[in-house]
Design an enzyme around this catalytic site. Structure first.
Site, short mmCIF file in Angstrom:
data_model
loop_
_atom_site.label_atom_id
_atom_site.label_comp_id
_atom_site.label_asym_id
_atom_site.label_seq_id
_atom_site.Cartn_x
_atom_site.Cartn_y
_atom_site.Cartn_z
N SER A 38 3.92 -45.94 45.68
CA SER A 38 3.61 -47.30 45.25
C SER A 38 4.09 -48.38 46.22
O SER A 38 3.63 -49.51 46.17
CB SER A 38 4.22 -47.57 43.87
OG SER A 38 5.61 -47.31 43.88
N ASP A 323 8.97 -55.90 39.48
CA ASP A 323 8.92 -55.23 38.18
C ASP A 323 10.03 -54.18 38.11
O ASP A 323 10.98 -54.22 38.88
CB ASP A 323 7.52 -54.63 37.92
CG ASP A 323 7.19 -53.46 38.84
OD1 ASP A 323 8.05 -53.05 39.64
OD2 ASP A 323 6.06 -52.93 38.75
N HIS A 326 9.64 -52.03 41.54
CA HIS A 326 9.12 -52.46 42.84
C HIS A 326 9.59 -53.85 43.28
O HIS A 326 9.77 -54.74 42.44
CB HIS A 326 7.59 -52.45 42.79
CG HIS A 326 7.03 -51.16 42.32
ND1 HIS A 326 6.59 -50.97 41.02
CD2 HIS A 326 6.88 -49.98 42.95
CE1 HIS A 326 6.18 -49.71 40.88
NE2 HIS A 326 6.35 -49.10 42.03
#
EC number: 3.1.1.-
Length: 362
Positions: A38, A323, A326
């Protein structure tokens, strides 16, 4: 579309480097090929409808793209910033380009992003979420090369960016799975895949390779979901494991030029870069280096950003974390600058600018 279905559709159709003198020159890189999780994902998971690891809803993307793109942050990622520094348009996710391949309108002129959020080095990491593991990402790239959809001459001049492993280590500490390996053996299993990855991309033509270390995984707000993790400080055991992996990864990167003739490689010290942000937050414009800007619960780490009931901060640029897992775009920007033209505390044996210009003096 699952990664396996995607593949079926597609199938149908120098010596260790010492201190560097960098000449002023424009980049000679024609394309960038990105693999990982990610931290790099530009939207592959969005096009994989069997995947439950998604960020294709507001407020993801709100600070730069002004819409969700599938990136797990409020704007651009490290891969995006490096592409901008090189002077290339942002790479599209492979699964988006694959649709264009089938329509006969594909264009790989600036590279491809293969990264899939939630994936790891180990095949079992988040397999239940339908993510695309690094092994499949490499196979996707290999298929394109074997079908002559990417020229070998372009591959040899391109940058290869690789970053993965955070999900493997975080999952090691999940309460509903009892580890069958010691931390040392588990890290070695991860590094076995690193070696296989290097072998595969080198055989396919990769010569300019950048491996980025893991950040301090034990500091992510999502650690609040782990019953044995502290919330008033980082999770030490997890960070110890990340540092163990990073040290051995750097050893592997250091021997690439001697083991693989014609290849040059750099090690991006992301852990150290992030640690400096945490240690001197005001220096880098941060007012909060512990909590998620977007989420809810302890540390903002008990709920994914954008899910029902989430809360969001007023100024994401002042937060290290966007978040529960991340960084914010601001964090990625600072990190990217350190990797692009930083010193050996940030990236070694030389920086990405040197790797991209092909003007390295030994």
């Amino acid at each position: 579309m699952s990664s396996s279905s995607s593949m079926d559709l597609l199938m149908c159709l120098l010596l260790l480097i010492s201190p560097v003198v960098l000449a002023k020159s424009s980049s000679t890189v024609p394309a960038i090929f990105t693999f990982g999780d990610s931290i790099f994902d530009a939207g592959n998971n969005h096009y994989n409808k069997n995947c439950t690891a998604q960020a294709d809803f507001p407020p993801y993307g709100s600070s730069f793209f002004h819409r969700p793109t599938g990136r797990f942050t409020n704007g651009r990622t490290v891969a995006d910033f490096i592409s901008e520094f090189v002077g290339l348009p942002l790479q599209k996710p492979f699964l988006e380009l694959q649709i264009q391949i089938l329509n006969g309108t594909s264009n790989f002129s600036n590279g491809i992003n293969f990264a899939s959020a939630g994936s790891g080095l180990l095949l079992d990491t988040n397999k239940f979420m339908g993510v695309t593991p690094i092994q499949t990402q490499l196979q996707q790239f290999q298929t394109l090369v074997e079908q002559n959809l990417i020229e070998k001459s372009i591959i040899q001049e391109s940058l290869f960016l690789l970053e993965t492993g955070s999900n493997d280590i975080f999952n090691y500490f999940l309460p509903f799975r009892a580890p069958t390996l010691s931390p040392d053996a588990y890290v070695n299993a991860m590094l076995d895949q690193v070696n296989k990855t290097i072998d595969q991309i080198y055989k396919l033509g990769a010569r300019r390779i950048a491996f980025f270390s893991l950040g301090p995984v034990g500091c992510v707000p999502a650690r609040a979901m782990l019953p044995n993790a502290p919330t008033n400080k980082c999770f030490g055991k997890m960070n110890v494991m990340a540092k163990m992996y990073n040290k051995r990864l750097e050893d592997i990167v250091n021997i690439i030029p001697t083991k693989y003739p014609g290849a040059i490689a750099v090690f991006g010290a992301v852990y150290g870069i992030t640690h400096r942000f945490q240690t001197y937050p005001a220096r880098y414009g941060f007012s909060d280096v512990s909590n998620a800007c977007c989420g809810n619960g302890t540390l903002g780490g008990l709920m994914q950003c954008g899910r029902e009931g989430y809360k969001i901060c007023n100024n994401p640029n002042e937060f290290l974390f966007w978040d529960f897992y991340h960084p914010t775009e601001h964090t990625y920007r600072l990190m990217s600058k350190a990797l692009w033209n930083g010193n050996k505390n940030h990236i070694r044996p030389f920086n990405l600018m040197a790797l991209a210009t092909n003007k390295i003096t030994f």
